[in-house]
Design a protein around this motif. Structure first.
Motif, PDB file in Angstrom:
ATOM      1  N   VAL A  48      -2.014   3.129  -2.704  1.00 37.80           N
ATOM      2  CA  VAL A  48      -2.151   4.119  -3.779  1.00 37.80           C
ATOM      3  C   VAL A  48      -3.570   4.103  -4.339  1.00 37.80           C
ATOM      4  O   VAL A  48      -4.162   5.153  -4.574  1.00 37.80           O
ATOM      5  CB  VAL A  48      -1.100   3.863  -4.884  1.00 37.80           C
ATOM      6  N   TYR A  49      -4.136   2.918  -4.544  1.00 38.97           N
ATOM      7  CA  TYR A  49      -5.488   2.831  -5.105  1.00 38.97           C
ATOM      8  C   TYR A  49      -6.553   3.380  -4.160  1.00 38.97           C
ATOM      9  O   TYR A  49      -7.553   3.917  -4.608  1.00 38.97           O
ATOM     10  CB  TYR A  49      -5.834   1.396  -5.485  1.00 38.97           C
ATOM     11  N   THR A  50      -6.329   3.266  -2.868  1.00 37.05           N
ATOM     12  CA  THR A  50      -7.342   3.746  -1.923  1.00 37.05           C
ATOM     13  C   THR A  50      -7.119   5.191  -1.489  1.00 37.05           C
ATOM     14  O   THR A  50      -8.079   5.943  -1.336  1.00 37.05           O
ATOM     15  CB  THR A  50      -7.417   2.852  -0.671  1.00 37.05           C
ATOM     16  N   ALA A  57      -3.173   6.566  -8.599  1.00 28.98           N
ATOM     17  CA  ALA A  57      -3.807   5.319  -9.026  1.00 28.98           C
ATOM     18  C   ALA A  57      -4.111   5.311 -10.519  1.00 28.98           C
ATOM     19  O   ALA A  57      -4.226   4.246 -11.123  1.00 28.98           O
ATOM     20  CB  ALA A  57      -5.076   5.064  -8.225  1.00 28.98           C
ATOM     21  N   THR A  58      -4.204   6.489 -11.138  1.00 33.40           N
ATOM     22  CA  THR A  58      -4.492   6.545 -12.570  1.00 33.40           C
ATOM     23  C   THR A  58      -3.240   6.377 -13.426  1.00 33.40           C
ATOM     24  O   THR A  58      -3.354   6.110 -14.615  1.00 33.40           O
ATOM     25  CB  THR A  58      -5.188   7.874 -12.945  1.00 33.40           C
ATOM     26  N   VAL A  59      -2.056   6.524 -12.823  1.00 35.42           N
ATOM     27  CA  VAL A  59      -0.815   6.444 -13.610  1.00 35.42           C
ATOM     28  C   VAL A  59       0.172   5.389 -13.119  1.00 35.42           C
ATOM     29  O   VAL A  59       1.094   5.020 -13.848  1.00 35.42           O
ATOM     30  CB  VAL A  59      -0.104   7.815 -13.683  1.00 35.42           C
ATOM     31  N   VAL A  60       0.016   4.907 -11.898  1.00 33.74           N
ATOM     32  CA  VAL A  60       0.928   3.906 -11.350  1.00 33.74           C
ATOM     33  C   VAL A  60       0.154   2.600 -11.195  1.00 33.74           C
ATOM     34  O   VAL A  60      -0.791   2.520 -10.416  1.00 33.74           O
ATOM     35  CB  VAL A  60       1.513   4.347  -9.983  1.00 33.74           C
ATOM     36  N   ALA A 107      -0.117  -0.331  12.416  1.00 35.17           N
ATOM     37  CA  ALA A 107       0.455  -0.222  11.072  1.00 35.17           C
ATOM     38  C   ALA A 107       0.002   1.079  10.422  1.00 35.17           C
ATOM     39  O   ALA A 107      -1.157   1.461  10.509  1.00 35.17           O
ATOM     40  CB  ALA A 107       0.022  -1.412  10.236  1.00 35.17           C
ATOM     41  N   ARG A 108       0.952   1.752   9.755  1.00 32.37           N
ATOM     42  CA  ARG A 108       0.663   3.026   9.097  1.00 32.37           C
ATOM     43  C   ARG A 108       1.398   3.065   7.768  1.00 32.37           C
ATOM     44  O   ARG A 108       2.597   2.822   7.691  1.00 32.37           O
ATOM     45  CB  ARG A 108       1.131   4.174   9.995  1.00 32.37           C
ATOM     46  N   ASP A 109       0.651   3.375   6.698  1.00 33.37           N
ATOM     47  CA  ASP A 109       1.260   3.520   5.378  1.00 33.37           C
ATOM     48  C   ASP A 109       2.089   4.788   5.335  1.00 33.37           C
ATOM     49  O   ASP A 109       1.643   5.840   5.797  1.00 33.37           O
ATOM     50  CB  ASP A 109       0.174   3.626   4.300  1.00 33.37           C
ATOM     51  N   VAL A 110       3.300   4.691   4.786  1.00 32.06           N
ATOM     52  CA  VAL A 110       4.152   5.861   4.590  1.00 32.06           C
ATOM     53  C   VAL A 110       4.564   5.877   3.118  1.00 32.06           C
ATOM     54  O   VAL A 110       5.293   5.011   2.652  1.00 32.06           O
ATOM     55  CB  VAL A 110       5.402   5.824   5.494  1.00 32.06           C
ATOM     56  N   GLU A 131      -3.819  13.204  -1.033  1.00 26.35           N
ATOM     57  CA  GLU A 131      -3.814  13.543  -2.449  1.00 26.35           C
ATOM     58  C   GLU A 131      -3.664  15.044  -2.643  1.00 26.35           C
ATOM     59  O   GLU A 131      -3.000  15.495  -3.577  1.00 26.35           O
ATOM     60  CB  GLU A 131      -5.124  13.033  -3.079  1.00 26.35           C
ATOM     61  N   ASP A 132      -4.247  15.842  -1.744  1.00 28.13           N
ATOM     62  CA  ASP A 132      -4.122  17.302  -1.834  1.00 28.13           C
ATOM     63  C   ASP A 132      -2.669  17.743  -1.662  1.00 28.13           C
ATOM     64  O   ASP A 132      -2.194  18.625  -2.373  1.00 28.13           O
ATOM     65  CB  ASP A 132      -4.999  17.984  -0.784  1.00 28.13           C
TER      66      ASP A 132
END
Length: 174
Positions: A48-50, A57-60, A107-110, A131-132
């Protein structure tokens, strides 16, 4: 000729490379459930941060994530399930993160946004790629205050039974 059904007690020398490797494997402990939870939370927060620095990242916060250990397969085709983490967003919405590992892509983030339905009896899960995509989705959900419009034909729509409280929160509005 040795009997093929009866294997020798040890078919390798005690000081062979194989013996040393097997000793290392015996000493290696797989991560326990708590370690899997911690790793899942760390991985979710890092993703989330990256990948979502201007939005999620601003709310979680990293402390908002709750980790879950891997689950073995059920024998019915479901699973095994990788360790995962979830974060409550309020209004019945959740984020779900897992790290999918495959031989093809590694490995892949989901990251998935789980959105309750306007009917109150189901939810839609939407995989977030960027993010879009998140911002477009939130723009669509804003008029319904974070609820997805009910559509039985939507492949992502799932019905749910009544939910027990989870961490003091209910998954769907009452």
């Amino acid at each position: 000729m040795p009997d093929t059904l009866t294997s020798p007690a040890r078919a390798y020398a005690a000081d062979s490379p194989l013996a040393h490797l097997l000793d290392m494997a015996q000493a290696f402990d797989a991560p326990d459930a708590d370690e899997q939870r911690e790793d899942a939370v760390t991985t979710a927060a890092h993703h989330v941060y990256t990948a979502y620095p201007d939005t999620l990242a601003t709310v979680v916060d990293a402390l908002d994530w709750q980790g879950h250990p891997a689950l073995p397969g059920t024998g019915t085709g479901a699973g095994p399930f990788e360790p995962s983490a979830v974060a409550w967003l309020d209004g019945g919405l959740w984020l779900h993160h897992t790290l999918r590992i495959s031989e093809d892509d590694g490995a892949r983030d989901v990251l998935t946004l789980i959105v309750p339905c306007t009917c109150g009896h189901g939810y839609t899960d939407i995989v977030l790629d960027t993010e879009d995509v998140l911002m477009e989705l939130l723009a669509e959900l804003r008029p319904t205050h974070g609820l997805s419009l009910h559509d039985d034909r939507t492949p992502g729509w799932r019905s749910v039974q009544s939910l027990p409280p989870l961490g003091g929160h209910r998954g769907l509005p009452e």
